[in-house]
Design an enzyme around this catalytic site. Structure first.
Site, short mmCIF file in Angstrom:
data_model
loop_
_atom_site.label_atom_id
_atom_site.label_comp_id
_atom_site.label_asym_id
_atom_site.label_seq_id
_atom_site.Cartn_x
_atom_site.Cartn_y
_atom_site.Cartn_z
N HIS A 1 0.84 -1.20 0.00
CA HIS A 1 0.00 0.00 0.00
C HIS A 1 0.88 1.25 0.00
CE1 HIS A 1 -3.71 -2.26 1.74
NE2 HIS A 1 -3.42 -2.60 0.52
N ARG B 1 -4.96 -12.26 -2.93
CA ARG B 1 -6.18 -11.54 -2.60
C ARG B 1 -6.85 -11.04 -3.88
NH1 ARG B 1 -7.89 -5.93 0.36
NH2 ARG B 1 -6.26 -5.05 -0.95
N ARG C 1 -4.73 -3.53 9.20
CA ARG C 1 -4.51 -2.19 9.76
C ARG C 1 -3.59 -1.37 8.87
NH1 ARG C 1 -1.58 -2.38 14.68
NH2 ARG C 1 -2.80 -0.72 15.65
N ARG D 1 -10.28 4.52 -2.87
CA ARG D 1 -9.59 3.66 -1.92
C ARG D 1 -9.40 4.39 -0.59
NH1 ARG D 1 -7.60 -1.01 -3.31
NH2 ARG D 1 -7.35 -1.57 -5.50
#
Length: 933
Positions: free
Chosen positions: A161, A428, A630, A765
């Site tokens: 990310h 994923r 998280r 997002r």
């Protein structure tokens, strides 16, 4: 969360920060002065005295604003008058100072930790020593510990990310400066010579002349390689050491209980397997990720074997090794006369050759150029570990135990932890993609022409039927759409890599936006299609890849327990869970739940979901493992890991958990062995405490406390949704008042900022959503709605306020929620935020939204302080309070110049330097805040 302390330093005159300084902060102040002086010298030489005067006068004004001596309007007006080149100099100067100040903070905290250890201070909370002391007090029986720690696992999972704004080159220069300061600290008197000073000056000069911004967006392969650097920086040393300590401490307390037969601490990754919204994660990308990981692991093991071969020079003229060791030496084919009396070296030559053969088989080459020497490859890491155990036992047999407990012990632990695959790479994908793929496969096979038209019951019946059959749905040459072919190719590549590197290579498949049983069964059908899931094995269905539903929105979290129960009601799926040791992983999404319902509602929805999932697991007789998605900021579940884990509900940890680590958090935690040790220990310590001790503290009052939070969460969600989802024009306000549009041009990650084209908050997002609010210093995802909920529930009642105060004292969850929120509220600066609001062209809309934000901020601060009983939002975090007071003035010019550059660009001034200045301010603000998204 990475937070520390910065004192004020004049860039040129490097003055003191005044009466608030503490004696133990003297080394920090000296470092700040030193780095500030060198940076000032570099700026003066490189950009000229006029630029240095401009930077210094801006600094003086920024600190006067912080001391409330002047209004910030004057500084904003002066900076707005700068030409674009002068603005660039100011932005770069304050960005570099923030970066160097952060570095000084980190060095100082490292220095303080070392001081406390040398002084023999009591073990700090969050260390393994402190945790085992608590466990000793509890006097737990071995059978209880064995039952609770069955399947024990702590797994930090690195993701790609994009919230790390620093370039690798900048990071390397920071490490150079850090090492120079450490060298000075290690010297007897702390003195430095001209050579040392010159090195420091050159490092800062390099920093000033190195571009802070990347010319192009990071590629996925860059993200893969970047993540692997942390193994050499810290993880290869720290992870095996912690596992070895855990084994030793547990065995001392509960000998013979058979605890922790396998490592408890294992690293994981998503980089190269997470294709949710990332078109660059292809079959080739997955192969590259697993191959590079294997190359890193095997390269490490081979290098350690080479060092071990050099160290273990014992002669059998002086010692008597075991027969098993001689067997390894004879099998090595090492007939060098120079090693005829050195059986350990010959044995290790053979072990190295077999591992080289393994590398050649799985990689097609040998890292470091080792020679397989015609010996057979190891079939599994267990075989390698068994040979190393022979070496260990032999050393101990002739009194060389201290040698066995050094490099050999670290290597044995490393082989267990990292195997040949390094770390588990999760896959994923979004449930909507699975629906499309399965639908097309079923249609091509003639099983169902329109799968999407079926209701849930019909889908489950159809998919369950398919899972009783071994035959695939399509042939390799089936005519499929490009999207479906790409998805199948990724799964085929996953099956290949599992076969090549072992079942730990790809341990889990995470389903984003999982809402139903059919979402889970669709993935099972796809795994069956590529041969990973066998529905009719000799002992029942088997699959090396676990299926992990990810519950993300508040509605999905609230339905999570019912969804898990329905999954386990499917006979074949339940047998599949049984084949995996009756263990089921469920992932919880912090980011989208927050974006959906706000801070308090999301946190409580997560807590409630965990309670429901724990109850289903207890009823069904399975072991639940929760995977916490998280982020770095509080709005995305961030905050200190130790407190966050201890704040989980009873039964939710149960000896195992996984947590994502992403963006700037990765460097903050793992760029250095000392940092990595501290953070990983805290994660393991909190897991042990949450599993083995009663922490929640509510007792018989739990149901009443839960009902109270149900009420508060509903009120908070309503207040949040009224602003974010129901206020006309809110999206337009958000896009005008924040740099959300400009974030897309900042080259900090391979993934697009939106899952799909669209102009709604839902399409965006969570990372750029949170990142944008941080840039404007509103920090809305970390607090909005909570004040309204608390105030409306209390309603002026002293009795109700006392109820909340009591919960704050007794309940770690509620205390942690308010503590993290207090940190965010303290970082919020609505004076600066008002400058961003001026970018909204519609005056009525501008005032309508910002007035609501201002009122809610005041309300939330007031109610938080009323509950905690403190006079300050950071009363429980004095080091952060000092840091904010002293560091944040350096942010002031960056914010004003960001607003001005945004105004110019949106007004038609579209030259390259204006755009670059915007990107630099985004970079500098994120660096100074130390958490971006």
């Amino acid at each position: 969360m990475s937070e520390a302390t910065v004192d004020v330093a004049d860039l040129r005159h490097h003055g003191s920060s005044g009466p608030d300084d503490r004696a133990d902060e003297v080394p920090l102040r000296e470092d700040i002065r030193l780095l500030g002086r060198v940076l000032g010298e570099v700026i003066g030489e490189q950009a000229g005295p006029d630029v240095l005067d401009l930077v210094e006068s801006t600094r003086v004004e920024a600190f006067r604003i912080r001391r409330s001596e002047v209004d910030r309007v004057e500084l904003a007006r002066r900076l707005a008058g700068l030409d674009v080149r002068s603005a660039n100099h100011v932005i770069r100067a304050f960005s570099h100072f923030s970066l160097l100040a952060n570095l000084a903070e980190d060095i100082h905290h490292e220095r303080r930790r070392h001081h406390h250890r040398r002084a023999g201070s009591p073990p700090q909370q969050g260390s393994l020593a402190a945790t085992f002391a608590l466990l000793d007090e509890a006097d737990l029986p071995a059978d209880t510990v064995a039952a609770e720690l069955a399947g024990a696992l702590v797994c930090p999972v690195v993701t790609a990310h994009p919230t790390e704004v620093r370039r690798k080159t900048v990071f390397q220069v920071q490490r150079q400066v850090t090492e120079l300061i450490r060298q000075r600290d290690r010297s007897a008197d702390g003195d430095v010579d001209a050579a040392w000073t010159g090195q420091l000056w050159r490092s800062v000069l390099t920093l000033w002349q190195t571009a802070l911004l990347r010319l192009s967006r990071l590629r996925l392969q860059d993200e893969i390689d970047e993540a692997l650097r942390y193994y050499e920086l810290s993880l290869f040393d720290v992870v095996p050491a912690i596992n070895a300590e855990l084994r030793r401490e547990v065995e001392e307390r509960w000998p013979g209980a058979g605890l922790l037969r396998r490592p408890m601490l294992l690293p994981g990754s998503w980089i190269g397997g997470d294709r949710d919204g990332n078109p660059f994660v292809t079959a080739e990308a997955l192969r590259r990720a697993t191959t590079r990981q294997a190359e890193t692991a095997l390269g490490h093991h081979l290098a350690e074997l080479a060092e071990l071969r050099s160290e273990l020079s014992m002669s059998d003229r002086l010692v008597t090794p075991t027969a098993e060791l001689y067997s390894l030496a004879e099998a090595s084919r090492d007939d060098s006369p120079f090693r005829a009396d050195e059986p350990y070296r010959r044995a290790l030559t053979g072990i190295s050759a077999r591992l080289a053969a393994t590398a050649d088989r799985v990689l097609g080459s040998v890292p470091g150029g080792g020679d397989p020497a015609g010996l057979p490859a190891y079939e599994s890491p267990d075989e390698l570990r068994a040979d190393l155990d022979v070496v260990d036992a032999s050393l101990r047999s002739h009194g060389a135990g201290p040698l066995a407990d050094d490099r050999l012990l670290r290597l044995r632990e490393a082989v267990e932890v990292f195997g040949f695959h390094l770390c588990g790479l999760d896959m994923r994908q979004n449930s909507s993609v699975h629906e499309q793929v399965v639908g097309e496969l079923l249609a091509w096979a003639g099983v169902c022409d329109d799968y999407a038209a079926l209701d849930e019951a019909a889908r489950v019946e159809l998919l369950a039927g398919e899972l009783t059959l071994r035959r695939p749905l399509v042939r390799p040459d089936a005519e499929l759409s490009a999207e479906v072919r790409k998805e199948l190719d990724v799964l085929v590549a996953a099956a290949e890599q599992v076969a090549l590197l072992g079942p730990r290579t790809i341990p889990n498949y995470v389903i984003s936006m999982c809402e139903s049983v059919s979402d889970v069964l669709e993935v099972a059908v796809l795994l069956k299609e590529v041969g990973l899931l066998d529905p009719a094995g000799a002992d029942g269905p088997t699959c090396p890849v676990g299926i992990s539903p990810l519950f993300e929105t508040i509605d999905d979290l609230q339905a999570g327990g019912a969804t898990l129960s329905a999954m386990l009601d499917q006979p074949l799926y339940r047998r599949l869970v049984a084949s995996r040791g009756d263990a089921q992983e469920v992932m919880l999404g912090y980011s989208d739940s927050n974006k959906d319902g706000g801070y308090l509602a999301a946190n409580w929805a997560l807590y409630r979901a965990e309670l429901d999932l724990v109850e289903v697991a207890r009823r069904e007789g399975i072991r639940l493992r929760l995977f916490h998605g998280r982020g770095g900021t509080v709005g995305r579940g961030g905050g200190p890991s130790y407190e966050a884990i201890r704040a989980q509900p009873p039964g939710a940890v149960a000896g195992a958990l996984r947590i994502t680590e992403q963006g700037e958090v990765i460097a903050a935690k793992y760029a250095d062995p000392d940092l990595a040790r501290r953070n990983l220990e805290a994660m393991v310590a909190a897991t042990l405490e949450s599993t083995l001790l009663d922490i929640e503290g509510l007792g018989a009052d739990a149901d009443d406390a839960y009902a109270l939070l149900d009420d508060l969460a509903a009120r908070a969600r309503q207040a949040y949704r009224e602003l974010v989802h129901e206020t006309p024009g809110f999206v337009e306000w958000f896009r005008a008042a924040t740099p959300i549009g400009e974030l897309a041009s900042l080259n900090i990650g391979s993934r697009p900022p939106s899952r799909k084209a669209g102009d709604s908050i839902a399409d965006l997002r969570a990372i750029p959503w949170v990142f944008s609010w941080s840039q404007t210093r509103i920090m809305l995802p970390g607090w909005y709605g909570t004040g309204s909920a608390l105030e409306s529930w209390v309603g002026g009642s002293d009795e109700r306020l006392e109820q909340l105060r009591d919960l704050h004292r007794r309940w770690p969850f509620f205390r942690t929620v308010l503590s993290n929120m207090g940190m965010v509220l303290a970082k919020t600066d609505l004076g600066l935020a008002a400058r961003y609001a001026e970018l909204v062209p519609d005056e009525e809309l501008r005032a309508r939204v910002f007035d609501r934000i201002t009122a809610e901020h005041e309300r939330t601060c007031r109610m938080t302080l009323a509950i905690t009983g403190d006079d300050d939002l950071l009363a429980d975090n004095p080091s952060l309070a000092r840091s904010i007071r002293n560091r944040f003035p350096y942010l002031e010019p960056l914010h004003h110049l960001q607003v001005e550059m945004l105004r110019r660009r949106r007004g038609g001034e579209d030259d390259e330097l204006t755009s670059r200045n915007i990107q630099l301010t985004i970079n500098g603000i994120a660096t100074a805040l130390r958490n971006s998204g």
